[in-house]
Enzyme design. Structure first.
Site, short mmCIF file in Angstrom:
data_model
loop_
_atom_site.label_atom_id
_atom_site.label_comp_id
_atom_site.label_asym_id
_atom_site.label_seq_id
_atom_site.Cartn_x
_atom_site.Cartn_y
_atom_site.Cartn_z
N ASN A 144 0.81 -1.22 0.00
CA ASN A 144 0.00 0.00 0.00
C ASN A 144 0.84 1.26 0.00
OD1 ASN A 144 -3.16 0.17 0.29
ND2 ASN A 144 -2.56 -1.79 1.13
N ASN B 225 -8.01 -9.28 2.05
CA ASN B 225 -8.86 -8.20 1.55
C ASN B 225 -10.20 -8.70 1.01
OD1 ASN B 225 -8.43 -9.16 -1.09
ND2 ASN B 225 -6.65 -7.84 -1.39
N ILE B 226 -11.02 -7.76 0.54
CA ILE B 226 -12.39 -8.08 0.12
C ILE B 226 -12.43 -9.04 -1.07
CG2 ILE B 226 -13.34 -5.93 1.02
CD1 ILE B 226 -13.39 -4.88 -1.88
N ARG C 152 -12.51 -4.55 7.43
CA ARG C 152 -11.90 -5.37 8.48
C ARG C 152 -11.87 -4.65 9.82
NH1 ARG C 152 -6.96 -6.79 4.44
NH2 ARG C 152 -7.59 -4.71 3.72
N ARG D 177 -19.49 0.26 3.67
CA ARG D 177 -20.13 0.58 2.39
C ARG D 177 -21.11 -0.54 1.99
NH1 ARG D 177 -16.27 4.28 -0.98
NH2 ARG D 177 -15.61 2.47 -2.19
N CYS E 74 -7.36 -0.90 8.97
CA CYS E 74 -6.95 -1.72 7.84
C CYS E 74 -6.44 -0.74 6.79
CB CYS E 74 -8.10 -2.60 7.33
SG CYS E 74 -9.70 -1.77 7.17
N SER E 75 -7.03 -0.69 5.61
CA SER E 75 -6.63 0.31 4.63
C SER E 75 -7.48 1.57 4.80
CB SER E 75 -6.76 -0.24 3.20
OG SER E 75 -5.85 -1.31 3.01
N ARG F 250 -20.83 -3.09 -1.11
CA ARG F 250 -20.46 -4.47 -0.76
C ARG F 250 -21.57 -5.47 -1.09
NH1 ARG F 250 -16.34 -2.49 -1.18
NH2 ARG F 250 -14.83 -1.92 0.44
N GLY G 145 -10.47 1.48 6.74
CA GLY G 145 -11.10 1.48 8.06
C GLY G 145 -12.59 1.27 8.07
#
Length: 643
Positions: free
Chosen positions: A330, A355-356, A423, A459, A417-418, A463, A420
């Site tokens: 990242n 990740n997702i 995760r 989101r 996480c990235s 999602r 927030g």
């Protein structure tokens, strides 16, 4: 490229309000319903809403309805605001468990409804359109072979539903077009059904969560923490709530500089504070250090203030949910992680949660092995190959480390996480569930979801993909499903510690997709405010809290002062059969489990009443004995004979 997160089209054509029904949503159906999972609100409603008025039909359907009395028996019960859009007779549902069954297929603006009168009791399939992921045509007009021409709907809740049409009947095209229109209203500039649904419940679930009351319950504000309204207009961070809790000695001007150093302006803010040690859980997004290793004095001072607010510890733990290799990668995008050189007395821990995209692929693999049939001979190896339980284990283990550091270590923690909102939400909410018995009550859990997931900007629209036909969207991921799965794992290990039952968790997941309620619409608090969801839609909590007896755990005992430490190892985790394999009739209990819950609750109430009666009886006897002992007694003088 960043995808637009607007949800302005969700309610693009608000329906005129209909006179709402005040009847409770109670089931009156006894028909066989192999695939129906809706709460009673989604399946059967009051007689007012099961109207025979032609107003509920498109004009081209009125003649069909009036000419066929049998249709009245095959039509779905309609919710307030629901109307029939299409109906096809002589359709065959290809049930993967019990074989082909012929009946009538109906499409409304809320549901896909199939009913066959050939079986006794009638066979019913009832699925909300919101659960449909995609619709595919099967075969062409020249297709040969029985049931080779029709439609298949691939669903978000593991199922696939397959219907065969007769090529000469010309019903497939009409059903397909109406499904594509009403299952994906956002893609067609139509309102989601939540904006049409006008049921009234005794309680307004939109008022359940009041951030000021929740922070006051935690003892906030205090000398170390304050509530700020700097984000009242969502200008500091458009994905955060209006009210934020920050260190008391950091002024609002400095918050703006901290926001410029955190991804998407998501600064560290308080989620939970320990009532005794004052150790805290704060959440945020990654720092924007980049490949050059940029630093921010304001951000470093801010984290020091968080650490200083806890007098019992002189260190702080930063839990980064990502695998370390992802966090390093990242940096190339301008993100990264906190350097222990820059942040004094801070220890950085990576939790290795993927990740997702990895999670989406894992769920896809899980669906392949659980639906429609299970291959018994290779079940364990197939399940292992999905890595689903491994991901659940890592999420639970991460939350456990956070809870233990706060409770046993009396140390404040920061979680990110990235960005927030995925995760991070999983970890903070699960850790809070372990630490705070309030969140293990039914209403407390609803507050937890409202607070850590909805107000802090998970989101949901992206999602889940509410009403969007783009089923291959890379933003879709089962993040919230994993959280609920983790909660279920905890209820298995601590069966008496949660006020709610499994049916409660399944109901939440069903309405995550259904678009019947406004609770899970949009991506942020700001968007929900712009859409005016509290005025234009019904809250899921309104429905659930109107019939709490359906969702109550009969084994619940108050463990409000207990901290739960679940075992996060593969040996103690299991696949949630009641959710992932519920469509297979061979896996279902003969009686719905929530009916058994009701019986146990009634029995418990009966026994409690007997205990109270016995206690009163004992108390009355004790009082009577005391009164007799204290009253004057007749004295008898002993006679002595002296020899």
């Amino acid at each position: 490229m960043e995808k637009s997160s607007s949800c302005e089209s969700l309610g693009s054509q608000p329906a005129a309000a209909r006179p709402p029904s005040v009847d409770s949503l109670s089931s009156a159906s006894t028909s066989h319903s192999e695939n129906s999972v809706h709460t009673k609100s989604a399946s059967v409603v009051s007689s007012d809403s099961i109207s025979t008025s032609a107003d509920n039909f498109s004009p081209d359907l009125r003649v069909l309805r009036e000419s066929n009395k049998l249709a009245e028996m095959e039509e779905p019960p309609l919710l307030p605001g629901e109307n029939i859009k299409d109906m096809a007779k002589d359709v065959t549902y290809i049930c993967p468990f019990t074989g082909a069954v012929r009946g009538t297929l109906t499409v409304t603006n809320y549901r896909l409804y199939f009913k066959s009168m050939e079986r006794d009791p009638p066979f019913v399939l009832d699925a909300s359109l919101g659960v449909i992921n995609r619709v595919e045509k099967i075969g062409g007009a020249s297709s040969r072979g029985e049931n080779s021409y029709g439609l298949e709907t691939v669903c978000k809740d593991i199922r696939n539903l397959r219907f065969a049409h007769k090529p000469e009947g010309r019903t497939r095209r009409s059903i397909f077009e109406n499904l594509m229109k009403y299952a994906f209203p956002v893609s067609n500039n139509l309102p989601l059904f939540a904006f049409e649904y006008k049921e009234v419940f005794p309680e307004n679930g939109w008022k359940l969560y009041d951030p000021l009351l929740e922070y006051r319950r935690q003892g906030i504000p205090n000398e170390s923490w304050r509530i700020t309204k700097i984000n009242e207009r969502y200008e500091l961070c458009d994905t955060y709530p209006a009210l934020l809790v920050v260190p008391a000695n950091i002024p609002d001007e400095e918050l703006k500089r901290v926001a410029s150093f955190r991804s998407r302006g998501r600064i560290p803010v308080l989620s939970w504070i320990h009532p005794e040690s004052q150790a805290t859980i704060t959440r945020c997004s990654q720092p924007m250090v980049g490949v050059s290793g940029k630093r921010s004095k304001e951000d470093e001072k801010y984290l020091q203030a968080i650490m200083d607010s806890n007098a019992q510890s002189h260190e702080i733990f930063i839990f980064d949910a990502r695998p370390s290799v992802n966090a390093v990668a990242n940096k190339a995008k301008g993100g990264g992680y906190e350097s222990e050189d820059a942040y004094q007395n801070a220890e950085l821990v990576f939790l290795d949660i993927h990740n997702i995209h990895v999670m989406r692929e894992s769920l896809r693999k899980l669906k392949e092995i659980v639906y429609p049939n299970i291959e018994e001979t290779h079940w364990l190896s197939n399940l292992e190959s999905t890595h689903w339980l491994e991901h659940i284990k890592l999420i639970l283990a991460g939350a456990l480390r956070i809870a233990d550091k706060v409770e046993s270590g009396k140390t404040s923690v920061i979680v990110h996480c990235s960005d927030g909102w995925d995760r991070t939400a999983q970890l903070t909410s699960l850790a809070m569930l372990m630490l705070d018995g309030y969140y293990r009550t039914t209403r407390g859990f609803e507050v937890l979801v409202e607070k850590e997931w909805l107000s802090f900007g998970h989101r949901f629209q992206l999602r889940v993909g509410h009403g969007d036909k783009n089923h291959a969207d890379a933003d879709r991921s089962p993040v919230f499903l994993q959280f609920i799965d983790c909660v279920w794992q905890m209820t298995r290990q601590f069966p008496t510690a949660f006020e709610f039952n499994e049916y409660f968790l399944i109901t939440i997941l069903d309405h995550l997709y259904s678009c019947l309620f406004g609770t899970f619409l949009c991506n942020s608090e700001q968007q929900r405010g712009k859409e005016n969801l509290p005025k234009r839609t019904v809250s899921l909590w309104s429905y659930i809290n109107s019939q709490l007896e359906d969702f109550t755990n009969p084994l619940y005992g108050s463990y409000s002062n207990h901290v739960l430490y679940p075992v996060a190892s593969m040996r103690h985790l299991e696949l949630w059969v009641g959710y992932y394999i519920r469509w297979n009739p061979r896996m279902k209990p003969q009686e719905p489990i929530h009916n058994r819950y009701k019986e146990l609750l009634a029995k418990r109430a009966e026994l409690q009443k007997k205990v109270e009666e016995l206690q009163r009886e004992i108390s009355n006897r004790s009082t009577s004995s005391s009164e007799r002992a204290s009253s004057p007694a007749q004295c008898v003088t002993p006679v002595q004979t002296v020899v």
